[in-house]
Design an enzyme around this catalytic site. Structure first.
Site, PDB file in Angstrom:
ATOM      1  N   HIS A 177       0.871  -6.206   9.549  1.00  0.00           N
ATOM      2  CA  HIS A 177       0.271  -7.539   9.623  1.00  0.00           C
ATOM      3  C   HIS A 177       0.901  -8.444   8.575  1.00  0.00           C
ATOM      4  O   HIS A 177       1.168  -8.033   7.442  1.00  0.00           O
ATOM      5  CB  HIS A 177      -1.255  -7.496   9.526  1.00  0.00           C
ATOM      6  CG  HIS A 177      -1.844  -7.083   8.218  1.00  0.00           C
ATOM      7  ND1 HIS A 177      -2.060  -7.966   7.178  1.00  0.00           N
ATOM      8  CD2 HIS A 177      -2.323  -5.882   7.781  1.00  0.00           C
ATOM      9  CE1 HIS A 177      -2.635  -7.334   6.163  1.00  0.00           C
ATOM     10  NE2 HIS A 177      -2.804  -6.061   6.499  1.00  0.00           N
TER      11      HIS A 177
ATOM     12  N   GLU B  29      -5.022 -10.288  10.450  1.00  0.00           N
ATOM     13  CA  GLU B  29      -5.636  -8.964  10.311  1.00  0.00           C
ATOM     14  C   GLU B  29      -6.780  -8.992   9.319  1.00  0.00           C
ATOM     15  O   GLU B  29      -7.808  -8.333   9.525  1.00  0.00           O
ATOM     16  CB  GLU B  29      -4.590  -7.934   9.866  1.00  0.00           C
ATOM     17  CG  GLU B  29      -5.064  -6.490   9.875  1.00  0.00           C
ATOM     18  CD  GLU B  29      -5.689  -6.010   8.558  1.00  0.00           C
ATOM     19  OE1 GLU B  29      -6.189  -4.867   8.510  1.00  0.00           O
ATOM     20  OE2 GLU B  29      -5.671  -6.793   7.581  1.00  0.00           O
ATOM     21  N   GLU B  30      -6.614  -9.750   8.243  1.00  0.00           N
ATOM     22  CA  GLU B  30      -7.593  -9.734   7.156  1.00  0.00           C
ATOM     23  C   GLU B  30      -8.931 -10.372   7.532  1.00  0.00           C
ATOM     24  O   GLU B  30      -9.901 -10.243   6.798  1.00  0.00           O
ATOM     25  CB  GLU B  30      -7.017 -10.423   5.906  1.00  0.00           C
ATOM     26  CG  GLU B  30      -5.818  -9.721   5.283  1.00  0.00           C
ATOM     27  CD  GLU B  30      -6.174  -8.391   4.625  1.00  0.00           C
ATOM     28  OE1 GLU B  30      -7.357  -8.009   4.638  1.00  0.00           O
ATOM     29  OE2 GLU B  30      -5.252  -7.737   4.107  1.00  0.00           O
TER      30      GLU B  30
ATOM     31  N   HIS C 177      -6.199  -6.739  -2.766  1.00  0.00           N
ATOM     32  CA  HIS C 177      -7.112  -7.889  -2.670  1.00  0.00           C
ATOM     33  C   HIS C 177      -7.393  -8.488  -4.048  1.00  0.00           C
ATOM     34  O   HIS C 177      -8.496  -8.945  -4.329  1.00  0.00           O
ATOM     35  CB  HIS C 177      -8.415  -7.511  -1.962  1.00  0.00           C
ATOM     36  CG  HIS C 177      -8.246  -7.204  -0.508  1.00  0.00           C
ATOM     37  ND1 HIS C 177      -9.245  -7.403   0.427  1.00  0.00           N
ATOM     38  CD2 HIS C 177      -7.188  -6.709   0.186  1.00  0.00           C
ATOM     39  CE1 HIS C 177      -8.805  -7.045   1.624  1.00  0.00           C
ATOM     40  NE2 HIS C 177      -7.558  -6.615   1.503  1.00  0.00           N
TER      41      HIS C 177
END
Length: 365
Positions: free
Chosen positions: A69, A217-218, A328
């Protein structure tokens, strides 16, 4: 030709420094395209959400997808206050502890990048109970040096909906094998897909290789859903940057994601149970090729395999990860040797995924 280590470093540096929050993946998509379009016979296409894929039309055999991604966790400008500060909404999962006083980059519609600092009400003006709580994103704001709302819009060019990503350099982390940067989730996957494809496309393969980058995707594996319909894969190898579990607070003896432990082969997370037959094939291939690897079963998390494995009539899927500490956040850490192991395993798998092997993964009569 560059050696595999220097090529991995070049690609990782380029991809991690690209600005690519969900819905704003133009930079990593452009980089993905530029790296693969020069290869002989490769056709590039996109889906209507922005995912990109490359394949060789002249090739034949089962359709084998290697996918990453393109997006990274980030933010979107939600409001510009009258006094010139930005309020924002998260794009992906963030933990408030990691955000305050961090630098970020706002990308305007014109392509300009504006430096900002995440902040909030100073602790000096908070009660003790307030200081002991994690501050939520909706209580934070972004200082971009604006005098007022008009100044932010006219001089800096910032508008609602502009995307925001961390400001963080790519660098060696006090050891030649350790690297520090933002966005290893999932730019390790982007770099691995590109490097693997660059080595594989010139070869005569027993399958039709499709190298792809998905979007969003996130925020819920959205781009994988559209790309799955576009490519109609028979097998999917999903390249990821999963969280490492080798830092204080974990039982290192039970770690399934150690830096330097090799490519991570994920069998399960709440979003997808991987094909058992494919998993056994992947592990056996890693063993036969002497590729360092570590097998994992996860209680949390999710990847694009969530969408790929249930596409169409079903697609045997597996997640191959490069463990990264502190994903993250603004500063994550990987071991370059794990990246090289991931590239090697992808290449070995593609070379072995012929029609008979893929049939053995998908026929249940």
């Amino acid at each position: 030709m560059p050696d595999s280590r220097s090529e991995a470093l070049r690609l990782l540096r380029a991809f991690t420094q690209a600005h690519g929050a969900p819905s704003g993946e133009d930079e990593p998509r452009s980089l993905f395209a530029s790296e693969l379009k020069a290869l002989a016979g490769v056709r590039l296409a996109t889906d209507k959400l922005g995912g990109i894929f490359a394949e060789q039309p002249a090739s034949s055999g089962p359709r084998v997808l290697i996918a990453c991604h393109l997006d990274e966790v980030g933010f979107m400008v939600q409001n510009i206050t009258e006094s010139g500060f930005l309020q924002f909404v998260p794009l992906g999962g963030w933990w408030g502890h990691t955000l305050l006083a961090q630098r970020v980059r706002v990308k305007t519609r014109s392509g300009r990048e504006v430096l900002g600092v995440i902040t909030s009400t100073p602790p000096h003006f908070l009660s003790e109970s307030q200081r002991n709580n994690v501050i939520k994103e909706d209580q934070m704001f972004l200082d971009v040096g604006g005098k007022n709302r008009a100044d932010v819009r006219e001089r800096l060019g910032i508008e609602l909906g502009d995307t925001i990503v961390p400001e963080s350099d790519f660098r060696e982390f006090n050891h030649p094998d350790l690297l520090l940067s933002k966005a290893f989730d999932n730019r390790v996957g982007c770099a691995a897909v590109v490097q693997a494809a660059q080595g594989l496309y010139p070869e005569s393969l027993p399958c039709r290789l499709i190298a792809a980058g998905t979007v969003q995707e996130e925020i819920g594996t959205r781009g994988a859903k559209t790309l799955a319909h576009a490519v109609k894969a028979d097998v999917a190898l999903v390249l990821e940057g999963p969280p490492a579990d080798d830092t204080p607070g974990f039982n290192r003896a039970d770690s399934q994601g150690k830096l330097g432990g090799g490519v991570q082969i994920r069998l399960f997370d709440p979003s997808a149970v991987m094909s058992r037959r494919l998993a056994d094939f992947v592990i056996a291939t890693a063993q036969a090729a002497n590729i360092p690897h570590q097998v994992t079963v996860r209680r949390s998390g999710g990847t694009d395999a969530a969408a790929f494995h249930v596409a169409g009539e079903g697609v045997p899927s597996i997640v191959l990860g490069v463990p990264a500490r502190y994903i993250h956040t603004h500063n994550s850490v990987i071991d370059l040797n794990d990246q090289l192991a991931a590239v090697s395993l992808v290449q070995e798998l593609v070379r072995r995924l012929d029609a008979a092997t893929v049939a053995s993964l998908t026929h249940f009569a």
